[in-house]
Design a protein around this motif. Structure first.
Motif, short mmCIF file in Angstrom:
data_model
loop_
_atom_site.label_atom_id
_atom_site.label_comp_id
_atom_site.label_asym_id
_atom_site.label_seq_id
_atom_site.Cartn_x
_atom_site.Cartn_y
_atom_site.Cartn_z
N LEU A 1 0.85 -1.19 0.00
CA LEU A 1 0.00 0.00 0.00
C LEU A 1 0.89 1.23 0.00
CD1 LEU A 1 -2.71 -0.94 2.68
CD2 LEU A 1 -2.90 -1.12 0.18
N SER A 2 0.67 2.12 -0.95
CA SER A 2 1.41 3.38 -1.00
C SER A 2 0.85 4.36 0.03
CB SER A 2 1.29 3.99 -2.40
OG SER A 2 -0.07 4.35 -2.66
N ARG A 3 1.62 5.43 0.30
CA ARG A 3 1.13 6.45 1.24
C ARG A 3 -0.17 7.07 0.74
NH1 ARG A 3 5.47 11.06 -0.49
NH2 ARG A 3 6.93 9.43 0.08
N GLU A 4 -0.29 7.25 -0.59
CA GLU A 4 -1.51 7.82 -1.14
C GLU A 4 -2.71 6.92 -0.88
OE1 GLU A 4 2.00 9.40 -3.46
OE2 GLU A 4 1.35 7.43 -2.73
N THR A 5 -2.51 5.60 -1.00
CA THR A 5 -3.60 4.66 -0.76
C THR A 5 -3.99 4.66 0.71
OG1 THR A 5 -2.78 3.27 -2.57
CG2 THR A 5 -4.33 2.27 -1.02
N VAL A 6 -3.01 4.73 1.60
CA VAL A 6 -3.32 4.75 3.03
C VAL A 6 -4.14 5.99 3.38
CG1 VAL A 6 -2.34 4.84 5.35
CG2 VAL A 6 -1.31 3.34 3.63
N GLY B 1 -9.71 8.28 4.70
CA GLY B 1 -10.88 9.09 4.34
C GLY B 1 -12.13 8.27 4.12
N LEU B 2 -11.98 6.96 3.93
CA LEU B 2 -13.13 6.08 3.73
C LEU B 2 -13.65 5.51 5.05
CD1 LEU B 2 -11.86 4.01 0.65
CD2 LEU B 2 -13.34 6.04 0.65
N GLY B 3 -13.01 5.85 6.16
CA GLY B 3 -13.45 5.34 7.45
C GLY B 3 -12.76 4.06 7.88
N VAL B 4 -11.75 3.64 7.12
CA VAL B 4 -10.97 2.46 7.50
C VAL B 4 -10.13 2.79 8.72
CG1 VAL B 4 -9.11 0.92 6.74
CG2 VAL B 4 -10.96 1.55 5.15
N ARG B 5 -10.09 1.88 9.69
CA ARG B 5 -9.40 2.16 10.96
C ARG B 5 -7.91 1.85 10.92
NH1 ARG B 5 -13.22 1.56 15.19
NH2 ARG B 5 -11.54 1.70 16.71
N VAL B 6 -7.52 0.83 10.14
CA VAL B 6 -6.14 0.35 10.13
C VAL B 6 -5.79 -0.10 8.72
CG1 VAL B 6 -4.49 -1.29 11.15
CG2 VAL B 6 -6.46 -0.50 12.49
N ALA B 7 -4.52 0.11 8.31
CA ALA B 7 -4.04 -0.38 7.03
C ALA B 7 -2.96 -1.43 7.27
CB ALA B 7 -3.46 0.76 6.20
N ASP B 8 -3.16 -2.63 6.69
CA ASP B 8 -2.14 -3.68 6.71
C ASP B 8 -1.40 -3.56 5.37
OD1 ASP B 8 -0.64 -6.02 6.49
OD2 ASP B 8 -2.13 -7.23 7.54
N LEU B 9 -0.14 -3.11 5.43
CA LEU B 9 0.56 -2.69 4.22
C LEU B 9 0.82 -3.83 3.24
CD1 LEU B 9 3.05 -0.20 5.91
CD2 LEU B 9 0.88 0.31 4.77
N GLY B 10 0.94 -5.06 3.73
CA GLY B 10 1.00 -6.24 2.87
C GLY B 10 1.95 -6.10 1.69
N GLY B 11 3.24 -5.87 1.96
CA GLY B 11 4.18 -5.58 0.90
C GLY B 11 4.84 -6.79 0.27
N ARG B 12 5.61 -6.52 -0.77
CA ARG B 12 6.38 -7.54 -1.48
C ARG B 12 7.49 -8.08 -0.58
NH1 ARG B 12 9.08 -4.40 -4.86
NH2 ARG B 12 11.10 -4.81 -3.87
N VAL C 1 -0.75 1.57 11.07
CA VAL C 1 -0.44 0.59 10.04
C VAL C 1 0.08 -0.69 10.68
CG1 VAL C 1 0.05 2.35 8.31
CG2 VAL C 1 1.94 1.44 9.69
N LEU C 2 -0.24 -1.80 10.03
CA LEU C 2 0.32 -3.11 10.35
C LEU C 2 1.25 -3.50 9.22
CD1 LEU C 2 -2.99 -4.88 11.46
CD2 LEU C 2 -1.29 -3.80 12.94
N ALA C 3 2.22 -4.34 9.52
CA ALA C 3 3.19 -4.77 8.52
C ALA C 3 3.08 -6.26 8.28
CB ALA C 3 4.61 -4.42 8.97
#
Length: 363
Positions: free
Chosen positions: A190-195, A200-211, A253-255
């Motif tokens: 997830l990019s910073r723009e996506t986070v 703004g959509l009301g999501v509480r946490v982002a799990d970045l789920g990277g390569r 954020v979660l990693a």
């Protein structure tokens, strides 16, 4: 059809684990060693808190599977390991349950074997609010993951091809789920723009789920007759890159993605993660050695993570965000291109605390 796909995913994910060369961009993150920063082990706590959620440890078993007899047995063993070690656990995608309610027990076993644990349901971004509520209800979930996976869907022979509805649907689910909503990438980052968009959509946490861990573009390409999407192998940003990109994220954020050992957990926490998820590494241990081996591995990781915090002078996982970090190699180039200040990361700790009592010897 769905059950076969779930079994294929497990088989191909394990093959990737066996073929992996062992390196990823977490290796380009290192701690500055301060020889007198250490604490007493008894002063270290692994508790983490974020978005109104409190976990006793900052490690969790991330979304893997469910939907077939074999994957139900895997979920049972994962749930047993979560119960024995106290780590939170996330379900694999529950779309199979919406299409075939007879496979419900391959998911509900997560709660049956882990009655008091923190359990996370998992749905895709096209799920209706009603089905999201069904998923939460089935496993009495404490939170809901929405996985986003446009690259995987594109390579998947039977995958989705329309993505414009995902943003408004995520907002609807976040408003109606009744539990904290986490949006998770499946390994492309997830990019910073996506986070920021997610916040703004009301999501509480982002799990970045990277390569860096399981590559689902490669998995789905392995299911294609011509294997004609091989060029997408390695698509996306690494987990370490995503963490650096999200330094000023408006939500916690979660990693996850490519976490191989306790040092990677400490690195991710120091880069700003509130918790760190593991999938492929734990799956391989479970399939190679059984549930007892997985319990032993998770217990060892937690013990060694506490040891690392002790050496680094961090009383809690959040305190690792004040440790000094050096960024190397291609990850350093990524930061330069994205305008990320990495010099400040190397100077975060300030002066070390000096003991008030000394021996008085000045010779």
């Amino acid at each position: 059809m769905i059950a076969q796909r779930k079994d294929d995913h497990v088989r191909l994910a394990v093959e990737q684990q066996q073929q992996h060369d062992g390196r990823n961009q977490f290796d380009e993150v290192s701690f500055v060693h301060h020889a007198l920063a250490g604490l007493d082990r008894t002063d270290v706590s692994l508790t983490t808190a974020f978005a109104g959620i409190s976990w006793q440890v900052p490690l969790y078993i991330n979304a893997m599977t469910g939907g077939s007899e074999r994957t139900g047995a895997i979920n049972r063993d994962l749930a047993v390991a979560a119960h024995e070690t106290g780590v939170p656990i996330a379900s694999g995608s529950m779309s199979a349950y919406f299409k075939d309610p007879d496979c419900a027990d391959t998911f509900s076993v997560l709660r049956k074997e882990n009655p008091d644990g923190f359990v996370i349901a998992n749905v895709n971004a096209t799920t209706s609010v009603d089905n999201a509520l069904r998923a939460v209800d089935l496993i009495q979930a404490d939170a809901l993951q929405i996985h986003v996976n446009t690259v995987q869907e594109t390579v998947m022979p039977e995958g989705d091809r329309s993505f414009s509805s995902w943003v408004p649907q995520i907002e609807r689910i976040a408003a109606g789920a009744g539990v904290p909503v986490i949006v998770k990438e499946v390994g492309f980052g997830l990019s910073r723009e996506t986070v920021r968009l997610l916040a703004g959509l009301g999501v509480r946490v982002a799990d970045l789920g990277g390569r860096g861990g399981t590559d689902f573009a490669r998995i789905e390409n392995g299911r294609r007759e011509l294997a004609d999407y091989a060029y997408l192998t390695g698509w996306g940003q690494s987990t370490a890159a995503c963490l650096l990109d999200a330094q000023d994220a408006p939500i916690p954020v979660l990693a996850s993605g490519g976490v191989r050992q306790p040092l990677d957990v400490a690195r991710a926490l120091a880069l700003g993660a509130s918790g760190v998820g593991v999938s492929g590494t734990f799956l391989r241990t479970l399939l190679d050695g059984g549930v007892a081996a997985l319990i032993a591995q998770i217990s060892t990781w937690l013990d060694q993570l506490a040891a690392l915090l002790t050496v680094l002078g961090a009383r809690t996982p959040a305190a690792l965000r004040h440790s000094d970090l050096l960024i190397h190699g291609e990850l350093r180039d990524f930061c330069a291109d994205r305008g990320i200040d990495i010099r400040s990361l190397a100077r975060r700790s300030g002066s070390l605390d000096v003991p008030h009592e000394t021996t008085g010897n000045t010779r």
